[in-house]
Structures are given as structure tokens and as C-alpha cells.
Enzyme design. Structure first.
Site, short mmCIF file in Angstrom:
data_model
loop_
_atom_site.label_atom_id
_atom_site.label_comp_id
_atom_site.label_asym_id
_atom_site.label_seq_id
_atom_site.Cartn_x
_atom_site.Cartn_y
_atom_site.Cartn_z
N LEU A 1 0.85 -1.19 0.00
CA LEU A 1 0.00 0.00 0.00
C LEU A 1 0.89 1.24 0.00
O LEU A 1 1.98 1.22 0.56
CB LEU A 1 -0.91 0.02 1.23
CG LEU A 1 -1.91 -1.12 1.39
CD1 LEU A 1 -2.71 -0.94 2.68
CD2 LEU A 1 -2.85 -1.20 0.20
N ASP A 2 0.42 2.31 -0.63
CA ASP A 2 1.15 3.57 -0.56
C ASP A 2 1.33 3.98 0.89
O ASP A 2 0.51 3.65 1.75
CB ASP A 2 0.38 4.67 -1.30
CG ASP A 2 0.34 4.46 -2.80
OD1 ASP A 2 1.17 3.68 -3.31
OD2 ASP A 2 -0.54 5.05 -3.45
N ARG A 3 2.37 4.75 1.13
CA ARG A 3 2.64 5.20 2.51
C ARG A 3 1.44 5.92 3.12
O ARG A 3 1.10 5.71 4.29
CB ARG A 3 3.86 6.14 2.51
CG ARG A 3 4.17 6.74 3.87
CD ARG A 3 5.42 7.60 3.83
NE ARG A 3 5.28 8.77 3.00
CZ ARG A 3 4.76 9.93 3.40
NH1 ARG A 3 4.32 10.06 4.66
NH2 ARG A 3 4.67 10.95 2.59
N THR B 1 -1.68 5.57 2.49
CA THR B 1 -2.90 4.77 2.49
C THR B 1 -2.93 3.82 3.67
O THR B 1 -1.90 3.26 4.06
CB THR B 1 -3.00 3.97 1.18
OG1 THR B 1 -2.90 4.87 0.07
CG2 THR B 1 -4.32 3.21 1.08
#
Length: 486
Positions: free
Chosen positions: A178-180, A182
Site C-alpha cells: 500500500l502507498d505510505r 494509504t
């Protein structure tokens, strides 16, 4: 019978091939244990420590000067720092000090950079456990914490925080990323076989994923499908945009709820509650997104897995995530926030403006219609303080503000296509109805975007035909380009 003496045959002997030994590299000076964490003001902080980065020459670095690589690829320090680090021997190639800042990097080179490392703080919120067995841990990742050590983050990462909690020898194996910024469902394998099995499922697209986002304005009803290709514009800044020449991407969106501005929910006429100054009204009249009042909670089903896909598609649809520091930032994209823009050629201007965020300017999303962004948080947003570290003269950043620890995007559900497993989290707090307002506290069956895939089939979706149980909203034509004044 006489015996004749034979001369030994003369054969050419080739010298054995000699391989160059692997280059010497600098090793990390320390591996502190316990990790140097301390909790303060709701943040997990790391005491500064010495560290060495070792990396092989990337393909795009071949034949380039060493200073040019550092100045263009790494954003957290100024070019003057890297020039001094090269000249002083803190940056070396194959373990050897380089003769000049103009030294060319070749294929196979190992570049080492030793520095006094300052990690940004992350939230002190604990990592939630959704499920755990002998093979796998399913976690609820907090927003703002990167999965792997990368860039400015090392010990403040999911991998290292879990290692610190379970023991130095424990090796967490993330299966999805996951993106940081998110939050949400993540899978962490306890051993290689389990991690490989789930990773293969995800790569084979036999795992369905649902996200929930909070976006500006009243999102359209029905099944909204965006199939705009996504292209990476700047690896350094993590910027992606909707571009016809990008990689195929497709996302299904379905609105869960819409919440109008506070004045409207209290039964008042919003036009009579306008307390803005003349200057503020003039400013707002130039901002297209200001007409999109309130916010929507939207369920998102990505059918492909491009970087920032959901964020880019929501921006293209004209309803970006309301606190997204990149794709909902008027200082970067202008008053239209790039809605419907897949053709413009202003990428260099966008990159230039985005590169200033978090340095000379405060990085912030510009669309806080629900007044979640207050002046206090703006002042606390992370930016350079003008102070230098007493040990290494590194420019110091202030602590990030609450609005920078994450965005309104949450991976709510991962489900096996065969129905063998299904892991979900509750809606995050920001997706719940505001106090005193009616709205869904849980996802509803009629707003489930997975139902469309289950009925039509992921690979059978035809964008030219009507969609069962809903309609595909027609997109507006691309709007005229906004030109930066001056």
C-alpha cells in the site's frame, strides 16, 4: 620388436579466465537494538543514527555523472550537500573515493553513501491485527507508515516496526503493498512458502480488492467506470497522471454516501451563511472545485494495479481525494485540479511546482470543504525549519501535521475470487457520518462495486455497452488548460 620414443604432443594451453573480485562496499556502521524509537505527541520518532546506503547502478544512471545522479534522483537534500559528500568521501563508488564530482557511473558499479540519518516521524497508532495463523498475519496498516524501508524511512516502516515488536530475528514478508499515505488491509507472511502462495494469487488477479475514499463534492450515482491509462511522470516525486500513452488501468467506483456542507445539514440556507471576506470570495470564484460542496464516501474497485491508480482516476473524474497532497493540490494543478485532463503537455510545470511542496511551501491539499484543515494544522505541516543538525549540518524538518500522516484512502477488503477467504476492516473514522448526521456506518450491499464484477465478469466488461444494475456516467470533454500566471 624395437620401441620408438614418442615426443609428447604440444598443445596450446589457454590461460584461465580471471574474474574481477566483487567490489568492496561500505557496511552499515550500526544496527541498533532495541530500535531507537520514542513516542511523542502521537508520533513515533527515531533518534538520528549513522547509516550506509549501498545500491547497484540503475540502468538510467549508466554513463551519467555521480553528482548529477544524486542531484536529480534524491530529493531530501540540496545539491551542495551531495557535492560535499562526494568530495569528502562519504559517497564512494565500489568502495573507493571518486576523483571528481564528474565521475561517470558504469553498469555494475556499487554506489555507497554514508550519512547521519534523520527519519521523519510517523503515527504512533499501533498496527492492527485483522487475522493471524501459523502462516500469515493480516494487518490493518496505519496511514502514513511506509511498508518497506525506502527513501527517508527505515525503522519507521511496517517491516521494521513489526520486527521490533516480535524480535530481531523475525523476518516479516509483505505480500501486497500500500502507498505510505494509504491505510488498510495488508498481508504479512510468516515464512517464504506462505508469502509466495498469496503473492502469486495477487499477481494472477484472483484476489478482489476494495478501497474506500473520501472525495470532494457529490460523486455521481450508479456504477462509474474510469479506464484512463496511467503514466508515471516523475519517479522522484511519485507523480502519475492520466495519459493515453500510459499503462492500461481500470477502476469501478460506487458512491456510498454524500454529506453536504455543515450549514446545509443544519437546515440553513448556505447562501445566507457566507461569512467570507470580499477577498476570499474573489479567490474562491477562480477555483472550479469550490462549486463542489460537501464530500462523498466512495467505494473503489481497482481491476488493475497501477501506482496511484485510484488517486489519479478520482482526480480525472473531477472528485479527487479531499486531503490528497498531490492530486488535490491547487498550487500544483491549478483551479481545475486537472479534472478531465488527459492531453495537456504541462508535465514539467507540474513537476516544478510539486517539487517545492514540503520545502519552501507547506504541502497541503486545497479542498477542505468540511473545515478539517484549520490554521493550526497548516502551521504544523512538515517543512524545513531553517535549522541544521549539530552533527551533520543536515537541514531539519518540523514534525508533520495531522493532515500529512495519511490521506482519505483505505484498503477495506481483500477477498479470494474462489471464496476461500475474505478479510475486511470497519470503515475508518473519516468515512463515518459526521456527528448528528444520518448515514451508513457500514458498507451496504447495493453500493458494493464487487457485485458488478461478479455479475458481468472482470474480463468481459465492455465499455461500449450499458452496465447492468447501474449506468456509466458520461465524462465531460477535457477542459481548457490552466496556465500558471507569469
Amino acid at each position: 620388436m624395437a620401441l620408438a620414443t614418442l615426443e609428447p604432443l604440444q598443445t596450446e594451453r589457454e590461460d584461465p579466465e580471471v574474474f574481477d573480485p566483487p567490489p568492496k562496499v561500505i557496511t552499515t556502521p550500526c544496527d541498533p537494538w532495541p530500535r531507537p524509537y520514542h513516542l511523542e505527541d502521537g508520533l513515533r520518532k527515531v533518534h538520528p543514527y549513522h547509516f550506509t546506503y549501498n545500491t547497484y547502478c540503475k540502468q538510467r544512471w549508466r554513463g551519467r555523472e555521480i553528482l548529477d545522479i544524486f542531484a536529480t534522483e534524491f530529493r531530501d537534500r540540496p545539491q551542495e550537500y551531495y557535492k560535499d559528500a562526494i568530495e569528502c568521501g562519504r559517497v564512494v563508488i565500489n568502495g573507493q573515493k571518486v576523483s571528481s564530482i564528474h565521475e561517470l557511473v558504469k553498469n555494475g558499479d556499487i554506489i555507497s553513501h554514508t550519512l547521519h540519518r534523520h527519519e521523519p516521524p510517523v503515527t504512533a497508532q499501533p498496527i492492527g491485527i485483522v487475522h493471524e495463523d501459523n502462516d500469515m498475519i493480516v494487518i490493518n496498516k496505519p496511514a502514513g507508515v511506509p511498508v518497506h524501508p525506502a527513501g527517508r524511512y527505515n525503522y519507521n516502516s511496517i517491516v521494521e516496526i513489526m520486527r521490533a515488536e516480535r524480535g530481531h530475528g523475525w523476518n516479516p514478508l509483505p505480500c501486497n503493498r500500500l502507498d505510505r499515505l494509504t491505510s488498510g488491509v495488508m498481508f504479512v507472511g510468516k515464512h517464504a512458502k506462505a508469502a509466495e502462495k498469496l503473492t502469486n494469487q495477487i499477481m494472477a488477479r484472483t484476489v478482489k480488492k476494495e478501497y474506500v475514499a473520501r472525495v470532494i463534492g457529490d460523486f455521481p450515482k450508479g456504477d462509474v467506470i474510469c479506464d484512463q491509462p496511467v503514466m508515471q511522470i516523475s519517479p522522484k516525486l511519485g507523480l502519475n497522471r492520466a495519459r493515453a500513452s500510459g499503462k492500461d488501468a481500470k477502476t469501478i467506483f460506487k458512491k456510498l454516501a454524500y454529506y453536504p456542507p455543515a450549514a446545509a445539514t443544519n437546515g440553513a440556507d448556505p447562501t445566507r451563511q457566507d461569512n467570507r471576506s470580499v477577498k476570499e470570495r474573489q479567490r474562491d470564484s477562480k477555483m472550479a472545485w469550490k462549486a463542489k460542496e460537501g464530500y462523498s464516501i466512495v467505494r473503489c474497485l481497482p481491476l488493475t494495479g497501477r501506482t496511484h491508480q485510484i488517486r489519479v482516476h478520482l482526480q480525472f473524474l473531477g472528485h479527487p481525494i479531499s486531503n490528497d497532497p498531490i492530486y488535490c493540490n491547487q498550487r500544483v494543478f491549478g483551479p481545475s485540479l486537472a479534472a478531465g485532463d488527459a492531453l495537456s503537455d504541462n508535465d514539467e510545470d507540474i513537476i516544478s511546482r510539486l517539487s517545492k511542496m514540503g520545502k519552501s511551501e507547506v504541502a497541503e491539499a486545497m479542498a477542505y470543504h468540511d473545515e478539517m484543515m484549520e490554521e493550526y494544522n497548516k502551521q504544523k505541516a512538515e517543512k524545513m525549519t531553517g535549522e541544521l543538525c549539530a552533527v551533520c549540518d543536515t537541514p531539519l524538518y518540523s514534525d508533520p501535521g495531522p493532515q500529512e500522516l495519511g490521506i482519505y484512502l483505505h484498503a477495506r477488503r481483500y477477498a479470494c475470487q474462489d471464496g476461500n477467504w475474505d478479510y475486511q476492516t470497519p470503515l475508518p473514522e473519516w468515512a463515518l457520518p459526521p456527528p448528528g448526521v444520518d448515514g451508513p456506518a457500514d458498507p451496504t450491499m447495493e453500493t458494493d462495486p464487487m457485485a458488478l464484477v461478479d455479475e458481468v465478469g472482470e474480463l468481459k466488461l465492455d465499455m461500449t455497452k450499458p452496465i447492468p444494475n447501474g449506468t456509466r456516467e458520461c465524462m465531460e470533454q477535457p477542459k481548457p488548460l490552466w496556465v500558471m500566471p507569469g
